[in-house]
Enzyme design. Structure first.
Site, PDB file in Angstrom:
ATOM      1  N   ASP A 299       0.846  -1.209   0.000  1.00 20.58           N
ATOM      2  CA  ASP A 299       0.000   0.000   0.000  1.00 20.58           C
ATOM      3  C   ASP A 299       0.872   1.246   0.000  1.00 20.58           C
ATOM      4  O   ASP A 299       0.566   2.235  -0.670  1.00 20.58           O
ATOM      5  CB  ASP A 299      -0.905   0.036   1.239  1.00 20.58           C
ATOM      6  CG  ASP A 299      -1.720  -1.229   1.398  1.00 20.58           C
ATOM      7  OD1 ASP A 299      -1.930  -1.920   0.395  1.00 20.58           O
ATOM      8  OD2 ASP A 299      -2.135  -1.514   2.534  1.00 20.58           O
TER       9      ASP A 299
HETATM   10  C1  26A Z   1     -12.037  -6.850   1.265  1.00 20.69           C
HETATM   11  N1  26A Z   1     -10.762  -7.017   1.931  1.00 20.69           N
HETATM   12  C2  26A Z   1     -10.348  -8.369   2.183  1.00 20.69           C
HETATM   13  C3  26A Z   1      -9.990  -5.916   2.266  1.00 20.69           C
HETATM   14  C4  26A Z   1      -8.770  -6.010   2.983  1.00 20.69           C
HETATM   15  C5  26A Z   1      -8.047  -4.826   3.203  1.00 20.69           C
HETATM   16  N2  26A Z   1      -8.468  -3.631   2.780  1.00 20.69           N
HETATM   17  C6  26A Z   1      -9.632  -3.600   2.116  1.00 20.69           C
HETATM   18  N3  26A Z   1     -10.383  -4.696   1.866  1.00 20.69           N
HETATM   19  N4  26A Z   1      -8.072  -7.023   3.543  1.00 20.69           N
HETATM   20  C7  26A Z   1      -6.963  -6.484   4.099  1.00 20.69           C
HETATM   21  N5  26A Z   1      -6.946  -5.161   3.905  1.00 20.69           N
HETATM   22  C8  26A Z   1      -5.970  -4.184   4.352  1.00 20.69           C
HETATM   23  O1  26A Z   1      -4.757  -4.417   3.729  1.00 20.69           O
HETATM   24  C9  26A Z   1      -3.816  -3.662   4.458  1.00 20.69           C
HETATM   25  C10 26A Z   1      -2.430  -4.194   4.220  1.00 20.69           C
HETATM   26  O2  26A Z   1      -2.097  -4.132   2.888  1.00 20.69           O
HETATM   27  C11 26A Z   1      -5.679  -4.234   5.822  1.00 20.69           C
HETATM   28  O3  26A Z   1      -6.589  -3.432   6.544  1.00 20.69           O
HETATM   29  C12 26A Z   1      -4.256  -3.706   5.917  1.00 20.69           C
HETATM   30  O4  26A Z   1      -4.187  -2.413   6.473  1.00 20.69           O
END
Ligand code: 26A
Length: 344
Positions: A299
């Site tokens: 990210d």
């Molecule tokens: C729909 N899903 C599975 C998700 C996520 C996500 N953010 C949005 N939608 N699953 C994990 N994360 C985020 O990825 C970040 C790390 O790359 C987590 O909240 C974490 O901050």
């Protein structure tokens, strides 16, 4: 280009609070989790959150992949450069998110759902791996009702670059397509992150529908491999997949598509539509002892890269800004950036 315009970058996805802890293989086994993955929580995963908080000294940290990138881009850019959209509840967790985005100077316009809890993500850290288990809650209720509100749509019309976290394909493909079409119609820049292997794997149809609109497509090596698998590509090698991604049919012919595949500590690969050569960019070296955790590294890369795009930097410099911000973020707890601010 857009550098001096306010809120020139608009990002969309799922605002989540990360419940992050160091744990062990036993906890991964108990919940049938891979050491390095991102999934949607099933019923069997729900007790994980309390367990992390009660038994593993978990910390509450602002998360949500594209929200992390939006904070990262705003970290680099002048004030009032980035606005972020997504769905949240009206609770303690959304209050923590609002504090974190305020520190970064990120403007958020949440669709607040008083009946739903703010989404949460269990982040289990084992060594340099992270396993993410998301219970979307209010984030799952985002949609065109919010995006098309006059005060929100005017932000869309004002922005020059749209950044969509691919995790949003599980929530509102119509909202993504609305931004995609707006970008193509007005020759704005549409940037998509593949986000996790399960997105190109299980949300293939909606991902493919958005593909003609990608000006920039960003993924890592496991996401590239999942794309190759679900599309029956002859090779899953990142170098081959990045080229395929760059050369998929494209709607807006005024911009050549750029495909970017990161590979952890290995060089980042870049392919440009219609060009034969694949460019490679080394990551910023870091002493492994300085790594806190890798949650949010990708990210941060996207955030730094987007800041470069907005500032009109070259492709090479924008990639380097992504590598730089990723290096800063992995030295912090979770998907965070150091304060006082460092300057690229
Ligand atoms: C729909 N899903 C599975 C998700 C996520 C996500 N953010 C949005 N939608 N699953 C994990 N994360 C985020 O990825 C970040 C790390 O790359 C987590 O909240 C974490 O901050």
């Amino acid at each position: 280009m857009a550098a001096r315009k306010e809120f020139a970058l608009l990002a969309l996805e799922n605002p989540l609070l990360d419940i992050q802890a160091q744990a062990d293989q036993a906890l991964l086994d108990k919940y049938e989790l891979k050491a390095n993955d991102a999934i949607l929580a099933e019923e069997k995963h729900i007790p994980l959150y309390e367990e992390l908080l009660n038994n593993y000294d978990a910390k509450l940290i602002a998360g949500g992949a594209a929200q992390n990138s939006a904070r990262g881009a705003q970290y680099i850019l002048p004030p009032n450069s980035v606005v972020y959209l997504g769905g949240a509840g009206d609770d303690k967790y959304s209050a923590i998110l609002k504090d974190a985005v305020k520190q970064a100077g990120l403007r958020v316009e949440y669709r607040v759902d008083p009946k739903e809890k703010t989404g949460r993500c269990g982040a289990i850290i084992t060594g340099h791996n992270r396993s993410l288990v998301t219970d979307l809650g209010a984030a799952n209720h985002y949609g065109l009702d919010h995006l098309k509100k006059p005060e929100i749509w005017s932000l869309v019309e004002n922005a020059e670059v749209y950044y969509i976290g691919g995790f949003h394909f599980t929530v509102s493909p119509p909202a993504i397509m609305e931004l995609a079409k707006q970008a193509a119609e007005h020759n704005k820049t549409f940037v998509l992150s593949l986000s996790a292997p399960f997105i190109p794997q299980f949300f293939k149809e909606v991902v493919d529908a958005s593909a003609p609109y990608w000006d920039y497509i960003i993924g890592n090596e496991t996401e590239a491999a999942a794309y190759a698998e679900s599309h029956d590509l002859p090779s899953k090698e990142p170098k081959d997949v990045v080229k395929v991604l760059a050369n998929l049919p494209k709607k807006n012919g005024k911009r050549k598509r750029v495909a970017i595949v990161t590979q952890g500590t290995e060089p980042t690969l870049v392919a440009i539509q219609g060009e034969d050569a694949i460019q490679e960019f080394p990551v910023h070296a870091i002493d492994p002892a300085k790594i806190n955790d890798t949650n949010g590294a990708g990210d941060a890369f996207a955030g730094g890269f987007l800041a470069g795009l907005l500032e009109g930097k070259s492709l090479a410099t924008s990639i380097d800004m992504g590598q730089w911000l990723a290096k800063l973020s992995i030295q912090e707890l979770g998907p965070s950036y150091p304060f006082p601010k460092q300057v690229y």
